[in-house]
Structures are given as structure tokens and as C-alpha cells.
Design an enzyme around this catalytic site. Structure first.
Site, short mmCIF file in Angstrom:
data_model
loop_
_atom_site.label_atom_id
_atom_site.label_comp_id
_atom_site.label_asym_id
_atom_site.label_seq_id
_atom_site.Cartn_x
_atom_site.Cartn_y
_atom_site.Cartn_z
N LYS A 88 -29.38 86.20 36.80
CA LYS A 88 -28.25 86.07 37.72
C LYS A 88 -28.69 85.38 39.00
O LYS A 88 -27.98 84.51 39.54
CB LYS A 88 -27.65 87.46 38.01
CG LYS A 88 -26.89 88.01 36.80
CD LYS A 88 -26.52 89.48 36.90
CE LYS A 88 -25.92 89.95 35.57
NZ LYS A 88 -25.58 91.36 35.51
N GLN A 123 -26.21 96.52 39.13
CA GLN A 123 -26.61 96.40 37.74
C GLN A 123 -26.59 97.78 37.07
O GLN A 123 -27.14 98.75 37.59
CB GLN A 123 -28.01 95.77 37.65
CG GLN A 123 -28.47 95.44 36.25
CD GLN A 123 -27.65 94.33 35.58
OE1 GLN A 123 -27.10 93.46 36.24
NE2 GLN A 123 -27.55 94.37 34.27
N ASP A 172 -17.78 91.96 38.98
CA ASP A 172 -17.89 92.45 37.60
C ASP A 172 -16.51 92.82 37.04
O ASP A 172 -16.37 93.00 35.83
CB ASP A 172 -18.75 93.72 37.55
CG ASP A 172 -20.21 93.46 37.26
OD1 ASP A 172 -20.49 92.56 36.45
OD2 ASP A 172 -21.06 94.17 37.82
N1 GUN Z 1 -25.26 95.87 32.49
C1 GUN Z 1 -25.03 95.23 31.32
N2 GUN Z 1 -24.08 94.29 31.48
C2 GUN Z 1 -23.71 94.34 32.78
C3 GUN Z 1 -22.78 93.58 33.55
O1 GUN Z 1 -22.07 92.69 33.08
N3 GUN Z 1 -22.70 93.93 34.86
C4 GUN Z 1 -23.44 94.93 35.42
N4 GUN Z 1 -23.27 95.20 36.72
N5 GUN Z 1 -24.31 95.64 34.72
C5 GUN Z 1 -24.44 95.33 33.41
#
Ligand code: GUN
Length: 275
Positions: free
Chosen positions: A44, A88, A111
Site C-alpha cells: 500500500k 490494517q 476501506d
Molecule cells: N486485511 C485484509 N484485507 C484488508 C483490507 O482490505 N483492509 C484492511 N484495513 N485490512 C485488511
């Protein structure tokens, strides 16, 4: 495809810098040292750099308290240079992920996990598209794979993928079935699918005999095989000759998820600026 999406975000970001002197900012919060989360967060950050965003990483120790985490979220909610906040998941067990998500400003919730944004997804009024399902929809659109009137089966009912994925397919007029661990005759249900989306988290779960000839198979899994190698929910080698399209792992849905996150962060900047 993900490179194309990111190139477009970069172009719009360059224009934004030039016309308004503004650089969008994404804050990524990671708690503890889950190795998979570390990889996702690094990817990211890399994507942010590629499109010209400011990216701030907050790596907190596993023993961080709920109060400390909520306090950081509050700081980021009020930080003008930050447009998107991503915590996350999964969080360490002693932390309440629901409370943390609800503490994020819905206007910075890139998200689309906050109840306000989840509700908007149900209504089909998006501020932010949920990253993974939106990436899947973009792939279907790009390959001109029709959804309308077709049998779409989603395996998995998570808040991150299964539920929002089903909703986006429904909004495109798919006939959607959600399967889960209690589904009876799961293989038979999967076999009906014109579009099969696997989001179960079990390596190689979808076998060739669960797939209709010519189906489109989307693998959202991010699993590890018995040798610790990254793999998906679909038994790729045996399914690939049966279907018309299939996404690989790695290199399929994952990069599209990150590209959508970049789109959402740019959208968040716009929303934050206008309000
Ligand atoms: N953990 C696995 N996929 C995601 C996601 O798309 N966003 C976040 N914040 N955590 C994750």
C-alpha cells in the site's frame, strides 16, 4: 489493469498538485507484527509513492491498548493533510476492531468498513467502494464479462469481501447466492455459477468438480500452501482449463484492491476539501 488504474490516479493527482497545490495523504496503521499484514502495508505504501500521495505509516507494538489506538485514530481524523485512514486488519485479539472502525471518520474511511459506508453500499450510493469487491467489478467490466441476469456465487460472507461483493454483483443485476461454512451441497451450488468468487481463506478449496465449464472464476484468497507459498482459494492448475477466465494468486485480485484504495484516497481528498 491495476497499473492503468494507478496511472490514471497519478495523472489526476499531478493535476491536483498543479491546480490546487494539494497532495492527497493516506495514513496506514498496523498493530503488531503479523507477517501477511506487513506485506500488504508495504504494498500500500509503495502504491502511494507510485501515484504521488503522501503516505504515513503508524506501526504500533502488539501490546498497544484500545485507548492508544483510538487516540491515534482521533488525531488522524483531525489531521488536515491526511485524507484516508486505513487500520490494517486483523488487529491483535485484545483490541476491538469494530470500535476502532467506528471511530474512523466515515469521510476518511477509504476501506469503506464504517457502518455509514456499509449502509451506503447497501443503498447503492457510494462515497467509497469497498476495495477488493470494487477491484473485482472493475476486472469484470474491463473484460466485458456480463453480470446482468447471470448466476453469481460468492463463497464467504465476511464484512471485508463476501457481503459487499454480493451487493456489488446484485447492483449489476446478477442473481447472487452467498455460500458459507453451513451451506448444504456447496459444490452443487458453486457448479451453478457463471461467475464464481472464492473468498474463504482455505488454500485450494475450489476444486475442478465445483466449477461449471466456461465459468468465470475470481480468486480472492490470500493463503499459504503446505510449503508456505502464497496461493489462493482455487485449485488453479486443475480449474484453469475448465473455466473461461480465472484470476491468479498472486497477481490477480490483490493488485486491483490496492489500485482501488488509491482511487478511494483521491476521492476522499475531494470529499474532505468540498466539505
Ligand atoms: N486485511 C485484509 N484485507 C484488508 C483490507 O482490505 N483492509 C484492511 N484495513 N485490512 C485488511
Amino acid at each position: 489493469m491495476s497499473a492503468e488504474v494507478k496511472a490514471n490516479v497519478k495523472k489526476l493527482t499531478d493535476e491536483l498538485k498543479e491546480t490546487h497545490g494539494i497532495t492527497p495523504g493516506l495514513a496506514v496503521v498496523i498493530v503488531g507484527d503479523d507477517p501477511a499484514s506487513r506485506v500488504y502495508v508495504n504494498n500500500k505504501k509503495k502504491a502511494c509513492e507510485a501515484v504521488g500521495f503522501i503516505s504515513e505509516e503508524y506501526a504500533l507494538p502488539a501490546e498497544t491498548t484500545q485507548e492508544e489506538l483510538l487516540s491515534l485514530v482521533d488525531t488522524l481524523n483531525n489531521k488536515e493533510s491526511i485524507n484516508g485512514i486505513l487500520v490494517q486488519l486483523p488487529l491483535p485479539k485484545h483490541l476491538d476492531d469494530k470500535a476502532v472502525i467506528e471511530a474512523i471518520s466515515p469521510l476518511k474511511d477509504v476501506d469503506a468498513f464504517h457502518a455509514v459506508n456499509v449502509g451506503k453500499i447497501m443503498l447503492g450510493e457510494y462515497d467509497f467502494l469497498p476495495c477488493t469487491p470494487a477491484g473485482v467489478m472493475e476486472m469484470l467490466r474491463s473484460y466485458e464479462i456480463p453480470v446482468e441476469g447471470r448466476e453469481c456465487v460468492v463463497i464467504g460472507r465476511s464484512n471485508i469481501v463476501g457481503k459487499p461483493m454480493s451487493m456489488l454483483l446484485l447492483h449489476e443485476n446478477g442473481t447472487v447466492t452467498i455460500c458459507h461454512s453451513r451451506t448444504k451441497n456447496l459444490a452443487e451450488v458453486c457448479k451453478r455459477a457463471d461467475i464464481l468468487v472464492a473468498a474463504v481463506g482455505i488454500p485450494g478449496f475450489v476444486k475442478a468438480d465445483m466449477v461449471k465449464d466456461g465459468a468465470v472464476v475470481i480468486d480472492v484468497g490470500m493463503d499459504r500452501d503446505e510449503n508456505g507459498k502464497l496461493c489462493g482459494d482455487v485449485d488453479f492448475e486443475n480449474v484453469k482449463d475448465k473455466c473461461s477466465y480465472i484470476t491468479p494468486v498472486p497477481g490477480g485480485v490483490g493488485p486491483m484492491t490496492i489500485a482501488t484504495l488509491m482511487k478511494n484516497t483521491l476521492a476522499a481528498e475531494n470529499i474532505n476539501r468540498i466539505l
